[in-house]
Write a protein that holds these residues in place. Structure first.
Motif, PDB file in Angstrom:
ATOM      1  N   VAL A  46       0.823  -1.205   0.000  1.00  0.00           N
ATOM      2  CA  VAL A  46       0.000   0.000   0.000  1.00  0.00           C
ATOM      3  C   VAL A  46       0.859   1.258   0.000  1.00  0.00           C
ATOM      4  N   ILE A  47       2.047   1.206   0.610  1.00  0.00           N
ATOM      5  CA  ILE A  47       2.941   2.372   0.588  1.00  0.00           C
ATOM      6  C   ILE A  47       3.273   2.761  -0.837  1.00  0.00           C
ATOM      7  N   ALA A  48       3.602   1.789  -1.660  1.00  0.00           N
ATOM      8  CA  ALA A  48       3.994   2.062  -3.039  1.00  0.00           C
ATOM      9  C   ALA A  48       2.851   2.603  -3.885  1.00  0.00           C
ATOM     10  N   LEU A  49       1.634   2.501  -3.389  1.00  0.00           N
ATOM     11  CA  LEU A  49       0.466   3.034  -4.082  1.00  0.00           C
ATOM     12  C   LEU A  49       0.089   4.418  -3.580  1.00  0.00           C
ATOM     13  N   THR A  50       0.081   4.595  -2.268  1.00  0.00           N
ATOM     14  CA  THR A  50      -0.537   5.784  -1.675  1.00  0.00           C
ATOM     15  C   THR A  50       0.408   6.951  -1.437  1.00  0.00           C
ATOM     16  N   VAL A  51       1.718   6.692  -1.312  1.00  0.00           N
ATOM     17  CA  VAL A  51       2.693   7.771  -1.145  1.00  0.00           C
ATOM     18  C   VAL A  51       3.164   8.201  -2.532  1.00  0.00           C
ATOM     19  N   GLY A  52       3.215   9.500  -2.762  1.00  0.00           N
ATOM     20  CA  GLY A  52       3.607   9.984  -4.078  1.00  0.00           C
ATOM     21  C   GLY A  52       4.198  11.374  -4.013  1.00  0.00           C
ATOM     22  N   ARG A  53       4.318  11.993  -5.177  1.00  0.00           N
ATOM     23  CA  ARG A  53       4.896  13.334  -5.275  1.00  0.00           C
ATOM     24  C   ARG A  53       3.809  14.340  -5.625  1.00  0.00           C
ATOM     25  N   ILE A  54       3.872  15.493  -4.979  1.00  0.00           N
ATOM     26  CA  ILE A  54       2.999  16.603  -5.327  1.00  0.00           C
ATOM     27  C   ILE A  54       3.858  17.629  -6.055  1.00  0.00           C
ATOM     28  N   TYR A  55       3.528  17.888  -7.310  1.00  0.00           N
ATOM     29  CA  TYR A  55       4.265  18.831  -8.148  1.00  0.00           C
ATOM     30  C   TYR A  55       3.571  20.190  -8.127  1.00  0.00           C
ATOM     31  N   VAL A  56       4.377  21.253  -8.144  1.00  0.00           N
ATOM     32  CA  VAL A  56       3.828  22.611  -8.156  1.00  0.00           C
ATOM     33  C   VAL A  56       4.729  23.497  -9.011  1.00  0.00           C
ATOM     34  N   THR A  57       4.172  24.620  -9.439  1.00  0.00           N
ATOM     35  CA  THR A  57       4.984  25.664 -10.055  1.00  0.00           C
ATOM     36  C   THR A  57       4.851  26.929  -9.213  1.00  0.00           C
ATOM     37  N   ASP A  61       9.610  25.065 -11.165  1.00  0.00           N
ATOM     38  CA  ASP A  61       8.978  23.786 -10.877  1.00  0.00           C
ATOM     39  C   ASP A  61       9.582  23.193  -9.611  1.00  0.00           C
ATOM     40  N   ALA A  62       8.748  22.590  -8.790  1.00  0.00           N
ATOM     41  CA  ALA A  62       9.212  22.009  -7.531  1.00  0.00           C
ATOM     42  C   ALA A  62       8.319  20.828  -7.169  1.00  0.00           C
ATOM     43  N   ALA A  63       8.770  20.066  -6.179  1.00  0.00           N
ATOM     44  CA  ALA A  63       7.992  18.901  -5.758  1.00  0.00           C
ATOM     45  C   ALA A  63       8.213  18.620  -4.287  1.00  0.00           C
ATOM     46  N   CYS A  64       7.182  18.082  -3.651  1.00  0.00           N
ATOM     47  CA  CYS A  64       7.239  17.595  -2.276  1.00  0.00           C
ATOM     48  C   CYS A  64       6.683  16.179  -2.268  1.00  0.00           C
ATOM     49  N   THR A  65       6.457  15.662  -1.081  1.00  0.00           N
ATOM     50  CA  THR A  65       5.898  14.329  -0.894  1.00  0.00           C
ATOM     51  C   THR A  65       4.501  14.467  -0.295  1.00  0.00           C
ATOM     52  N   ALA A  66       3.603  13.555  -0.644  1.00  0.00           N
ATOM     53  CA  ALA A  66       2.235  13.613  -0.143  1.00  0.00           C
ATOM     54  C   ALA A  66       1.670  12.199  -0.080  1.00  0.00           C
ATOM     55  N   THR A  67       0.537  12.060   0.623  1.00  0.00           N
ATOM     56  CA  THR A  67      -0.027  10.734   0.880  1.00  0.00           C
ATOM     57  C   THR A  67      -1.549  10.771   0.781  1.00  0.00           C
ATOM     58  N   VAL A  68      -2.124   9.760   0.172  1.00  0.00           N
ATOM     59  CA  VAL A  68      -3.581   9.634   0.118  1.00  0.00           C
ATOM     60  C   VAL A  68      -4.078   9.165   1.489  1.00  0.00           C
ATOM     61  N   VAL A  69      -5.018   9.930   2.068  1.00  0.00           N
ATOM     62  CA  VAL A  69      -5.522   9.603   3.405  1.00  0.00           C
ATOM     63  C   VAL A  69      -7.049   9.632   3.491  1.00  0.00           C
ATOM     64  N   GLY A  70      -7.730   9.773   2.376  1.00  0.00           N
ATOM     65  CA  GLY A  70      -9.187   9.807   2.398  1.00  0.00           C
ATOM     66  C   GLY A  70      -9.742   9.530   1.020  1.00  0.00           C
ATOM     67  N   THR A  71     -11.055   9.547   0.903  1.00  0.00           N
ATOM     68  CA  THR A  71     -11.682   9.315  -0.391  1.00  0.00           C
ATOM     69  C   THR A  71     -11.209  10.320  -1.423  1.00  0.00           C
ATOM     70  N   ASN A  72     -11.144  11.595  -1.010  1.00  0.00           N
ATOM     71  CA  ASN A  72     -10.763  12.662  -1.931  1.00  0.00           C
ATOM     72  C   ASN A  72      -9.569  13.464  -1.428  1.00  0.00           C
ATOM     73  N   THR A  73      -8.852  13.000  -0.418  1.00  0.00           N
ATOM     74  CA  THR A  73      -7.900  13.858   0.273  1.00  0.00           C
ATOM     75  C   THR A  73      -6.481  13.303   0.251  1.00  0.00           C
ATOM     76  N   VAL A  74      -5.548  14.223  -0.016  1.00  0.00           N
ATOM     77  CA  VAL A  74      -4.117  13.953   0.046  1.00  0.00           C
ATOM     78  C   VAL A  74      -3.529  14.938   1.051  1.00  0.00           C
ATOM     79  N   VAL A  75      -2.651  14.472   1.940  1.00  0.00           N
ATOM     80  CA  VAL A  75      -2.060  15.339   2.958  1.00  0.00           C
ATOM     81  C   VAL A  75      -0.596  15.613   2.630  1.00  0.00           C
TER      82      VAL A  75
END
Length: 252
Positions: A46-57, A61-75
């Protein structure tokens, strides 16, 4: 406070085109592919599915780390989506744009597609101790699937006490998600933070601190990484503020 990101279909398509056409590949060319500061997570699940990168400009361009924690929510961390001006307060910070989450990012690839952000939920005074957390309300994919419908979700807890073995995950500008673990503690000078003897570096901000991790890679997110010193990483402990933001994201 809530900040609208990509509301219309046209806005969502523009964000996706930017990152899919060249943004992700451009950033991947500068990533480390070996000699990681921490070992990569190679146990899948599940880690390899739910943890990912959040990209922004922002300025770039930059990136951080984020995680799926709800039906529609990433923290993630609040500073990952809002950039303070030099010497300015949290209220005068600029909002980052083109927010795009790639769950399970690996080696420049988006194995489960990407998701645009509909709305950011965070505190106005997000630079205050313990407030550096953001809940990202996600748009559905073009095929109608929610982010959790595509990859699942980790559990989340508010008000958890440190002491249990704690796992940290992050992408410190690396091609794969890294992992370390150690005892979670609460610094007596910073009671709204968790501390773990683990160092990753820039890009791992927003990454989850997870307890009760089982062999399938499912656990409970109790904090998000925000800073470090010479020997420890520090995360914003998820408390009453995070609980309110989460409720706003899950039930807008």
């Amino acid at each position: 406070m809530a900040h609208d990101a990509a509301l219309s279909v046209a806005e969502q398509q523009q964000v996706e085109r930017y990152w899919v056409s060249h943004g992700i590949a451009g950033m991947a060319r500068t990533e480390r592919t070996e000699d990681f500061v921490q070992p990569e997570w190679d146990q899948g699940g599940v880690i390899a599915l739910t943890v990912g990168r959040i990209y922004v400009t922002g300025g770039q361009d930059a990136a951080c780390t984020a995680t799926v924690v709800g039906t529609n929510t990433v923290v993630t961390a609040a500073h990952c989506v809002r950039t303070p001006l030099s010497g300015g307060s949290s209220k005068t910070a600029t909002w980052d744009e083109n927010l795009y989450f790639v769950p399970g990012y690996r080696d420049g690839q988006s194995p489960y597609g990407g998701f645009t952000v509909r709305r950011v939920h965070m505190a106005e005074d997000w630079q205050a101790d313990g407030n550096d957390v953001a809940m990202l309300e996600m748009n559905h994919a073009a095929n109608g699937r929610t982010v959790s419908g595509a990859v699942g979700a980790q559990r989340i807890a508010f008000g958890a006490k440190p002491g249990n073995p704690t796992h940290q995950f992050g992408y410190p500008y690396t091609s794969r998600v890294l992992h370390c673990e150690g005892p979670g503690k609460q610094p007596w000078l910073a009671p709204k933070l968790f501390r773990i003897p683990c160092l990753m570096g820039v890009g791992s901000s927003g990454g989850p601190y997870i307890v009760d991790l089982d062999p399938a890679g499912m656990g409970t997110v109790v904090a998000v990484n925000v800073s470090s010193d010479d020997s420890h990483s520090y995360g914003t402990a998820l408390g009453p503020l995070a609980a309110r933001l989460y409720a706003q994201s899950e039930h807008p």
